[in-house]
Design a protein around this motif. Structure first.
Motif, PDB file in Angstrom:
ATOM      1  N   CYS A 108     -72.317 -30.761  -0.311  1.00 27.50           N
ATOM      2  CA  CYS A 108     -73.003 -29.833  -0.994  1.00 27.50           C
ATOM      3  C   CYS A 108     -72.452 -29.808  -2.555  1.00 27.50           C
ATOM      4  O   CYS A 108     -71.250 -29.817  -2.466  1.00 27.50           O
ATOM      5  N   ASP A 109     -73.380 -29.394  -3.436  1.00 29.57           N
ATOM      6  CA  ASP A 109     -72.966 -29.418  -4.777  1.00 29.57           C
ATOM      7  C   ASP A 109     -72.716 -28.062  -5.186  1.00 29.57           C
ATOM      8  O   ASP A 109     -73.544 -27.245  -5.438  1.00 29.57           O
ATOM      9  N   THR A 110     -71.306 -27.545  -4.950  1.00 26.80           N
ATOM     10  CA  THR A 110     -70.963 -26.263  -5.069  1.00 26.80           C
ATOM     11  C   THR A 110     -70.163 -25.883  -6.142  1.00 26.80           C
ATOM     12  O   THR A 110     -69.642 -24.856  -6.576  1.00 26.80           O
ATOM     13  N   GLY A 111     -69.965 -26.950  -7.017  1.00 24.95           N
ATOM     14  CA  GLY A 111     -69.145 -26.915  -8.267  1.00 24.95           C
ATOM     15  C   GLY A 111     -69.821 -26.149  -9.593  1.00 24.95           C
ATOM     16  O   GLY A 111     -71.098 -25.492  -9.512  1.00 24.95           O
ATOM     17  N   ASP A 112     -68.822 -25.799 -10.406  1.00 23.37           N
ATOM     18  CA  ASP A 112     -69.172 -25.171 -11.654  1.00 23.37           C
ATOM     19  C   ASP A 112     -69.663 -26.147 -12.888  1.00 23.37           C
ATOM     20  O   ASP A 112     -69.409 -27.282 -13.009  1.00 23.37           O
ATOM     21  N   PHE A 113     -70.088 -25.717 -13.933  1.00 27.36           N
ATOM     22  CA  PHE A 113     -70.530 -26.308 -15.208  1.00 27.36           C
ATOM     23  C   PHE A 113     -68.774 -26.238 -15.801  1.00 27.36           C
ATOM     24  O   PHE A 113     -68.406 -25.090 -15.945  1.00 27.36           O
ATOM     25  N   VAL A 114     -68.486 -27.435 -16.507  1.00 25.01           N
ATOM     26  CA  VAL A 114     -67.341 -27.431 -17.238  1.00 25.01           C
ATOM     27  C   VAL A 114     -67.504 -27.847 -18.604  1.00 25.01           C
ATOM     28  O   VAL A 114     -68.288 -29.188 -18.683  1.00 25.01           O
ATOM     29  N   VAL A 115     -67.138 -26.894 -19.699  1.00 25.75           N
ATOM     30  CA  VAL A 115     -67.389 -27.595 -21.020  1.00 25.75           C
ATOM     31  C   VAL A 115     -65.964 -27.729 -21.615  1.00 25.75           C
ATOM     32  O   VAL A 115     -65.111 -26.984 -21.409  1.00 25.75           O
ATOM     33  N   VAL A 116     -65.751 -28.894 -22.055  1.00 25.22           N
ATOM     34  CA  VAL A 116     -64.499 -29.486 -22.858  1.00 25.22           C
ATOM     35  C   VAL A 116     -64.529 -29.490 -24.105  1.00 25.22           C
ATOM     36  O   VAL A 116     -65.412 -30.217 -24.724  1.00 25.22           O
ATOM     37  N   VAL A 117     -63.882 -28.861 -24.884  1.00 21.66           N
ATOM     38  CA  VAL A 117     -63.914 -28.819 -26.399  1.00 21.66           C
ATOM     39  C   VAL A 117     -62.402 -29.390 -26.916  1.00 21.66           C
ATOM     40  O   VAL A 117     -61.463 -29.673 -26.103  1.00 21.66           O
ATOM     41  N   ASN A 118     -62.419 -29.737 -28.080  1.00 21.54           N
ATOM     42  CA  ASN A 118     -61.441 -30.657 -28.582  1.00 21.54           C
ATOM     43  C   ASN A 118     -60.811 -31.841 -27.790  1.00 21.54           C
ATOM     44  O   ASN A 118     -59.540 -32.116 -27.626  1.00 21.54           O
ATOM     45  N   ALA A 119     -61.917 -32.609 -27.583  1.00 22.12           N
ATOM     46  CA  ALA A 119     -61.446 -33.918 -26.710  1.00 22.12           C
ATOM     47  C   ALA A 119     -60.770 -34.770 -27.575  1.00 22.12           C
ATOM     48  O   ALA A 119     -59.927 -35.626 -26.742  1.00 22.12           O
ATOM     49  N   ALA A 120     -60.708 -34.934 -28.737  1.00 21.78           N
ATOM     50  CA  ALA A 120     -60.114 -35.711 -29.633  1.00 21.78           C
ATOM     51  C   ALA A 120     -58.820 -35.473 -29.835  1.00 21.78           C
ATOM     52  O   ALA A 120     -58.064 -36.149 -30.136  1.00 21.78           O
ATOM     53  N   LYS A 121     -58.192 -34.180 -29.176  1.00 19.72           N
ATOM     54  CA  LYS A 121     -56.839 -34.034 -29.523  1.00 19.72           C
ATOM     55  C   LYS A 121     -56.236 -34.135 -28.066  1.00 19.72           C
ATOM     56  O   LYS A 121     -55.074 -33.490 -28.021  1.00 19.72           O
ATOM     57  N   ILE A 122     -56.514 -34.647 -27.113  1.00 13.96           N
ATOM     58  CA  ILE A 122     -55.897 -34.927 -25.852  1.00 13.96           C
ATOM     59  C   ILE A 122     -54.434 -35.751 -26.221  1.00 13.96           C
ATOM     60  O   ILE A 122     -54.365 -36.479 -27.292  1.00 13.96           O
ATOM     61  N   ARG A 123     -53.480 -35.550 -25.193  1.00 15.59           N
ATOM     62  CA  ARG A 123     -52.310 -36.013 -25.168  1.00 15.59           C
ATOM     63  C   ARG A 123     -52.163 -37.195 -24.049  1.00 15.59           C
ATOM     64  O   ARG A 123     -52.729 -36.874 -23.070  1.00 15.59           O
ATOM     65  N   VAL A 124     -51.402 -38.328 -24.276  1.00 12.76           N
ATOM     66  CA  VAL A 124     -51.105 -39.357 -23.162  1.00 12.76           C
ATOM     67  C   VAL A 124     -49.746 -39.591 -23.300  1.00 12.76           C
ATOM     68  O   VAL A 124     -49.127 -39.322 -24.379  1.00 12.76           O
ATOM     69  N   THR A 125     -49.201 -40.076 -22.268  1.00 17.99           N
ATOM     70  CA  THR A 125     -47.757 -40.474 -22.269  1.00 17.99           C
ATOM     71  C   THR A 125     -47.427 -41.973 -22.226  1.00 17.99           C
ATOM     72  O   THR A 125     -48.342 -42.529 -22.170  1.00 17.99           O
ATOM     73  N   GLY A 126     -46.203 -42.213 -22.610  1.00 21.57           N
ATOM     74  CA  GLY A 126     -45.862 -43.464 -22.501  1.00 21.57           C
ATOM     75  C   GLY A 126     -46.675 -44.280 -23.774  1.00 21.57           C
ATOM     76  O   GLY A 126     -46.885 -43.591 -24.921  1.00 21.57           O
ATOM     77  N   ASN A 127     -46.870 -45.664 -23.657  1.00 21.99           N
ATOM     78  CA  ASN A 127     -47.679 -46.390 -24.765  1.00 21.99           C
ATOM     79  C   ASN A 127     -49.031 -46.642 -24.207  1.00 21.99           C
ATOM     80  O   ASN A 127     -49.754 -47.706 -24.523  1.00 21.99           O
ATOM     81  N   LYS A 128     -49.626 -45.623 -23.760  1.00 28.37           N
ATOM     82  CA  LYS A 128     -50.994 -45.665 -23.302  1.00 28.37           C
ATOM     83  C   LYS A 128     -52.115 -45.925 -24.339  1.00 28.37           C
ATOM     84  O   LYS A 128     -53.089 -46.503 -24.201  1.00 28.37           O
ATOM     85  N   LEU A 129     -51.714 -45.383 -25.548  1.00 26.21           N
ATOM     86  CA  LEU A 129     -52.652 -45.366 -26.511  1.00 26.21           C
ATOM     87  C   LEU A 129     -52.779 -47.038 -27.248  1.00 26.21           C
ATOM     88  O   LEU A 129     -53.803 -47.237 -27.183  1.00 26.21           O
ATOM     89  N   SER A 130     -51.853 -47.856 -27.052  1.00 22.42           N
ATOM     90  CA  SER A 130     -52.062 -49.269 -27.138  1.00 22.42           C
ATOM     91  C   SER A 130     -52.113 -50.078 -25.916  1.00 22.42           C
ATOM     92  O   SER A 130     -52.776 -51.189 -25.980  1.00 22.42           O
ATOM     93  N   ASP A 131     -51.764 -49.511 -24.785  1.00 23.14           N
ATOM     94  CA  ASP A 131     -51.710 -50.480 -23.553  1.00 23.14           C
ATOM     95  C   ASP A 131     -52.768 -50.217 -22.651  1.00 23.14           C
ATOM     96  O   ASP A 131     -53.296 -51.358 -22.071  1.00 23.14           O
ATOM     97  N   LYS A 132     -53.379 -49.022 -22.802  1.00 18.95           N
ATOM     98  CA  LYS A 132     -54.604 -48.707 -21.665  1.00 18.95           C
ATOM     99  C   LYS A 132     -55.666 -49.362 -22.371  1.00 18.95           C
ATOM    100  O   LYS A 132     -56.175 -49.138 -23.391  1.00 18.95           O
ATOM    101  N   VAL A 133     -56.597 -50.208 -21.563  1.00 20.16           N
ATOM    102  CA  VAL A 133     -57.738 -50.975 -22.107  1.00 20.16           C
ATOM    103  C   VAL A 133     -58.915 -50.607 -21.337  1.00 20.16           C
ATOM    104  O   VAL A 133     -58.773 -50.318 -20.095  1.00 20.16           O
ATOM    105  N   TYR A 134     -59.929 -50.146 -21.989  1.00 18.91           N
ATOM    106  CA  TYR A 134     -61.425 -49.812 -21.367  1.00 18.91           C
ATOM    107  C   TYR A 134     -62.349 -51.236 -21.763  1.00 18.91           C
ATOM    108  O   TYR A 134     -62.478 -51.725 -22.631  1.00 18.91           O
TER     109      TYR A 134
END
Length: 162
Positions: free
Chosen positions: A66-92
C-alpha cells in the motif's frame, strides 16, 4: 523425517489473544508533507532517505503493498554534493528509439541543465520496479532553487542524516 516444527501449542487460550497483522487502507493513512534542503548533501545518502519517506518506511503503519508514504519537496537540488570524480565519470544515458539514437550526459552537465532530474533518477533507482513505485514517485517534488509552490500544504522540515 518428521513433521515440521510449528512452535508450542496453545492449549486453552482465548481466541482474542491471536496476533493480528495491521494493514493500512486509504481511509486510515496519514499523508504528511516534508521539505528537504539538498544544499551540501551527498546525492546517494539523500536519495535513500527520500525513497524511504516516499514508501512510508519511516512510519509504524508501513504496509509493503500500500502507498503509505508522504509527500517530499526537495529544494536547492542544484547544490547537491557528490564524492570522488562522479561529476565527470558518472554518465546518464537515454535513447531516442531510432538507430544511433543513444545520447549521454555526464553528471556535471546534468546538474547544469536539469538538476531536478538528477535527484529524481537517483530516488527512482532506489524504488522497486512496479506500479506502486511509479505512484509513489509522483509524490516527489524537486526544485533547483530555494523556493517551491507548496507553502499551502504547510510542509515541515525533515531531518536528514548527514
Amino acid at each position: 523425517m518428521g513433521a515440521a516444527f510449528r512452535g508450542p501449542a496453545v492449549v486453552g487460550g482465548p481466541a482474542s489473544s491471536e496476533m493480528k497483522t495491521y494493514v493500512a487502507t486509504p481511509e486510515n493513512r496519514q499523508r504528511d508533507w516534508y521539505v528537504i534542503d539538498a544544499e551540501g548533501r551527498t546525492l546517494g545518502r539523500l536519495a535513500t532517505q527520500i525513497a524511504d519517506a516516499l514508501r512510508g518506511k519511516r512510519k509504524p503503519e508501513y504496509t509493503p503493498h500500500c502507498d503509505t508514504g508522504d509527500f517530499v519537496v526537495v529544494v536547492n537540488a542544484a547544490k547537491i554534493r557528490v564524492t570522488g570524480n562522479k561529476l565527470s565519470d558518472k554518465v546518464y544515458y537515454r535513447h531516442s528509439g531510432y538507430p544511433g539514437g543513444l545520447r549521454s550526459r555526464t553528471l556535471g552537465e546534468m546538474l547544469e541543465r536539469r538538476p531536478e532530474e538528477v535527484i529524481r533518477r537517483a530516488v527512482k533507482g532506489m524504488l522497486p520496479r512496479n506500479r506502486l513505485a511509479r505512484q509513489q514517485l509522483r509524490k516527489l517534488k524537486v526544485y533547483a532553487g530555494p523556493g517551491h509552490p507548496h507553502e499551502a500544504q504547510k510542509p515541515t522540515q525533515m531531518e536528514v542524516d548527514a
